[in-house]
Design a protein around this motif. Structure first.
Motif, PDB file in Angstrom:
ATOM      1  N   PRO A  33       0.802  -1.227   0.000  1.00 37.15           N
ATOM      2  CA  PRO A  33       0.000   0.000   0.000  1.00 37.15           C
ATOM      3  C   PRO A  33       0.833   1.275   0.000  1.00 37.15           C
ATOM      4  O   PRO A  33       0.733   2.102   0.900  1.00 37.15           O
ATOM      5  CB  PRO A  33      -0.800  -0.128   1.294  1.00 37.15           C
ATOM      6  CG  PRO A  33       0.142  -0.833   2.218  1.00 37.15           C
ATOM      7  CD  PRO A  33       0.917  -1.791   1.332  1.00 37.15           C
ATOM      8  N   ILE A  34       1.658   1.433  -1.010  1.00 41.03           N
ATOM      9  CA  ILE A  34       2.486   2.631  -1.079  1.00 41.03           C
ATOM     10  C   ILE A  34       1.625   3.837  -1.437  1.00 41.03           C
ATOM     11  O   ILE A  34       0.604   3.707  -2.096  1.00 41.03           O
ATOM     12  CB  ILE A  34       3.627   2.492  -2.098  1.00 41.03           C
ATOM     13  CG1 ILE A  34       3.062   2.258  -3.495  1.00 41.03           C
ATOM     14  CG2 ILE A  34       4.577   1.381  -1.711  1.00 41.03           C
ATOM     15  CD1 ILE A  34       4.024   2.547  -4.596  1.00 41.03           C
ATOM     16  N   GLU A  38       6.413   5.251  -6.392  1.00 39.19           N
ATOM     17  CA  GLU A  38       7.482   4.247  -6.369  1.00 39.19           C
ATOM     18  C   GLU A  38       8.022   4.050  -7.781  1.00 39.19           C
ATOM     19  O   GLU A  38       7.267   3.733  -8.699  1.00 39.19           O
ATOM     20  CB  GLU A  38       6.916   2.936  -5.833  1.00 39.19           C
ATOM     21  CG  GLU A  38       7.872   1.780  -5.834  1.00 39.19           C
ATOM     22  CD  GLU A  38       8.972   1.924  -4.802  1.00 39.19           C
ATOM     23  OE1 GLU A  38      10.132   1.690  -5.174  1.00 39.19           O
ATOM     24  OE2 GLU A  38       8.690   2.266  -3.650  1.00 39.19           O
ATOM     25  N   PRO A  39       9.335   4.225  -7.984  1.00 42.18           N
ATOM     26  CA  PRO A  39       9.870   4.108  -9.343  1.00 42.18           C
ATOM     27  C   PRO A  39       9.967   2.678  -9.863  1.00 42.18           C
ATOM     28  O   PRO A  39      10.025   2.467 -11.066  1.00 42.18           O
ATOM     29  CB  PRO A  39      11.249   4.748  -9.235  1.00 42.18           C
ATOM     30  CG  PRO A  39      11.603   4.676  -7.796  1.00 42.18           C
ATOM     31  CD  PRO A  39      10.316   4.692  -7.024  1.00 42.18           C
ATOM     32  N   PHE A  40       9.993   1.684  -8.975  1.00 42.19           N
ATOM     33  CA  PHE A  40      10.044   0.306  -9.466  1.00 42.19           C
ATOM     34  C   PHE A  40       9.192  -0.631  -8.627  1.00 42.19           C
ATOM     35  O   PHE A  40       8.239  -1.177  -9.096  1.00 42.19           O
ATOM     36  CB  PHE A  40      11.480  -0.214  -9.554  1.00 42.19           C
ATOM     37  CG  PHE A  40      11.548  -1.607 -10.111  1.00 42.19           C
ATOM     38  CD1 PHE A  40      11.198  -1.856 -11.429  1.00 42.19           C
ATOM     39  CD2 PHE A  40      11.939  -2.671  -9.328  1.00 42.19           C
ATOM     40  CE1 PHE A  40      11.233  -3.143 -11.958  1.00 42.19           C
ATOM     41  CE2 PHE A  40      11.987  -3.957  -9.847  1.00 42.19           C
ATOM     42  CZ  PHE A  40      11.638  -4.191 -11.155  1.00 42.19           C
ATOM     43  N   GLY A  41       9.511  -0.883  -7.406  1.00 41.01           N
ATOM     44  CA  GLY A  41       8.751  -1.794  -6.569  1.00 41.01           C
ATOM     45  C   GLY A  41       9.408  -3.152  -6.457  1.00 41.01           C
ATOM     46  O   GLY A  41       8.886  -4.146  -6.954  1.00 41.01           O
ATOM     47  N   LEU A  42      10.553  -3.212  -5.806  1.00 38.99           N
ATOM     48  CA  LEU A  42      11.290  -4.464  -5.684  1.00 38.99           C
ATOM     49  C   LEU A  42      10.532  -5.504  -4.867  1.00 38.99           C
ATOM     50  O   LEU A  42      10.527  -6.686  -5.214  1.00 38.99           O
ATOM     51  CB  LEU A  42      12.672  -4.214  -5.076  1.00 38.99           C
ATOM     52  CG  LEU A  42      13.584  -5.439  -4.971  1.00 38.99           C
ATOM     53  CD1 LEU A  42      13.807  -6.070  -6.339  1.00 38.99           C
ATOM     54  CD2 LEU A  42      14.912  -5.043  -4.347  1.00 38.99           C
ATOM     55  N   VAL A  54       0.191 -10.150  -5.713  1.00 39.71           N
ATOM     56  CA  VAL A  54       0.357  -8.853  -5.068  1.00 39.71           C
ATOM     57  C   VAL A  54      -0.909  -8.008  -5.219  1.00 39.71           C
ATOM     58  O   VAL A  54      -1.519  -7.997  -6.286  1.00 39.71           O
ATOM     59  CB  VAL A  54       1.542  -8.094  -5.699  1.00 39.71           C
ATOM     60  CG1 VAL A  54       1.711  -6.714  -5.109  1.00 39.71           C
ATOM     61  CG2 VAL A  54       2.822  -8.909  -5.577  1.00 39.71           C
ATOM     62  N   ILE A  55      -1.263  -7.317  -4.155  1.00 41.79           N
ATOM     63  CA  ILE A  55      -2.246  -6.236  -4.229  1.00 41.79           C
ATOM     64  C   ILE A  55      -1.468  -4.961  -3.934  1.00 41.79           C
ATOM     65  O   ILE A  55      -0.834  -4.850  -2.880  1.00 41.79           O
ATOM     66  CB  ILE A  55      -3.385  -6.404  -3.214  1.00 41.79           C
ATOM     67  CG1 ILE A  55      -4.239  -7.624  -3.568  1.00 41.79           C
ATOM     68  CG2 ILE A  55      -4.251  -5.140  -3.171  1.00 41.79           C
ATOM     69  CD1 ILE A  55      -5.343  -7.913  -2.581  1.00 41.79           C
ATOM     70  N   ALA A  56      -1.495  -4.024  -4.878  1.00 43.92           N
ATOM     71  CA  ALA A  56      -0.723  -2.785  -4.723  1.00 43.92           C
ATOM     72  C   ALA A  56      -1.580  -1.590  -5.090  1.00 43.92           C
ATOM     73  O   ALA A  56      -2.502  -1.692  -5.894  1.00 43.92           O
ATOM     74  CB  ALA A  56       0.515  -2.829  -5.607  1.00 43.92           C
ATOM     75  N   TRP A  57      -1.233  -0.480  -4.487  1.00 45.60           N
ATOM     76  CA  TRP A  57      -1.929   0.772  -4.780  1.00 45.60           C
ATOM     77  C   TRP A  57      -1.551   1.236  -6.179  1.00 45.60           C
ATOM     78  O   TRP A  57      -0.433   1.015  -6.652  1.00 45.60           O
ATOM     79  CB  TRP A  57      -1.544   1.830  -3.763  1.00 45.60           C
ATOM     80  CG  TRP A  57      -2.418   1.944  -2.557  1.00 45.60           C
ATOM     81  CD1 TRP A  57      -2.790   3.118  -1.958  1.00 45.60           C
ATOM     82  CD2 TRP A  57      -3.011   0.915  -1.768  1.00 45.60           C
ATOM     83  NE1 TRP A  57      -3.572   2.857  -0.862  1.00 45.60           N
ATOM     84  CE2 TRP A  57      -3.732   1.505  -0.723  1.00 45.60           C
ATOM     85  CE3 TRP A  57      -3.027  -0.481  -1.843  1.00 45.60           C
ATOM     86  CZ2 TRP A  57      -4.451   0.785   0.222  1.00 45.60           C
ATOM     87  CZ3 TRP A  57      -3.729  -1.217  -0.906  1.00 45.60           C
ATOM     88  CH2 TRP A  57      -4.428  -0.577   0.107  1.00 45.60           C
ATOM     89  N   ASN A  58      -2.459   1.933  -6.810  1.00 45.66           N
ATOM     90  CA  ASN A  58      -2.274   2.468  -8.151  1.00 45.66           C
ATOM     91  C   ASN A  58      -1.402   3.717  -8.066  1.00 45.66           C
ATOM     92  O   ASN A  58      -1.886   4.834  -8.097  1.00 45.66           O
ATOM     93  CB  ASN A  58      -3.642   2.794  -8.758  1.00 45.66           C
ATOM     94  CG  ASN A  58      -3.545   3.184 -10.206  1.00 45.66           C
ATOM     95  OD1 ASN A  58      -2.482   3.108 -10.811  1.00 45.66           O
ATOM     96  ND2 ASN A  58      -4.648   3.621 -10.760  1.00 45.66           N
ATOM     97  N   CYS A  59      -0.108   3.490  -7.942  1.00 48.03           N
ATOM     98  CA  CYS A  59       0.824   4.595  -7.707  1.00 48.03           C
ATOM     99  C   CYS A  59       2.178   4.241  -8.309  1.00 48.03           C
ATOM    100  O   CYS A  59       2.618   3.093  -8.241  1.00 48.03           O
ATOM    101  CB  CYS A  59       0.938   4.827  -6.206  1.00 48.03           C
ATOM    102  SG  CYS A  59       1.727   6.377  -5.776  1.00 48.03           S
ATOM    103  N   GLY A  60       2.832   5.217  -8.889  1.00 49.05           N
ATOM    104  CA  GLY A  60       4.167   4.996  -9.430  1.00 49.05           C
ATOM    105  C   GLY A  60       4.168   3.930 -10.511  1.00 49.05           C
ATOM    106  O   GLY A  60       3.273   3.859 -11.350  1.00 49.05           O
TER     107      GLY A  60
END
Length: 129
Positions: A33-34, A38-42, A54-60
């Protein structure tokens, strides 16, 4: 902190490098949940390397890393993340790993670098294969 109950939610703390594969590989999914670009997301890539969706925020860069409905979900809110969880649990973990291999493995990266270098020096890609 109020949600850390020791039953459904545990505070694990920092994971040592040698513990990552087991920890991520045994996880049902990774919640990322960034709230910054985020430029990449390691961390999501490491999870996908273990077959963990993965569940991730719509960001970067996250929308570029996650194949919606295949390796996980990109969401816009906590409610969206909660709604995605049952579907995430049904994703095929082997397919998550296959996508990782195809898009993010060291072999893929090396081939892409080689192709870029060859283009820069004017050698046709067909000769490189």
């Amino acid at each position: 902190e109020a949600l850390v109950d020791g039953d459904r939610v545990d505070y694990v703390g920092e994971i040592a490098e040698h513990e990552k594969a087991e920890f991520l590989g045994n996880a049902a999914g990774l919640l990322f949940p960034i709230d910054w670009p985020e430029p990449f997301g390691l961390a999501p890539i490491e999870a996908m390397a273990c077959g963990t969706p993965v569940i991730a925020w719509n960001c970067g860069a996250l929308p570029e890393l996650i194949d919606q409905g295949v390796t996980g979900f990109v969401v816009d809110s906590v409610d969206d993340a909660v709604a995605a969880m049952p579907v995430l649990l049904g994703l095929e973990r082997r397919q998550v790993r296959v996508v990782f291999e195809k898009r993010f493995s060291a072999t893929r990266m090396a081939r892409d670098y080689l192709a870029a270098y060859m283009r820069l020096i004017g050698i046709q890609e067909a000769r490189a294969s």
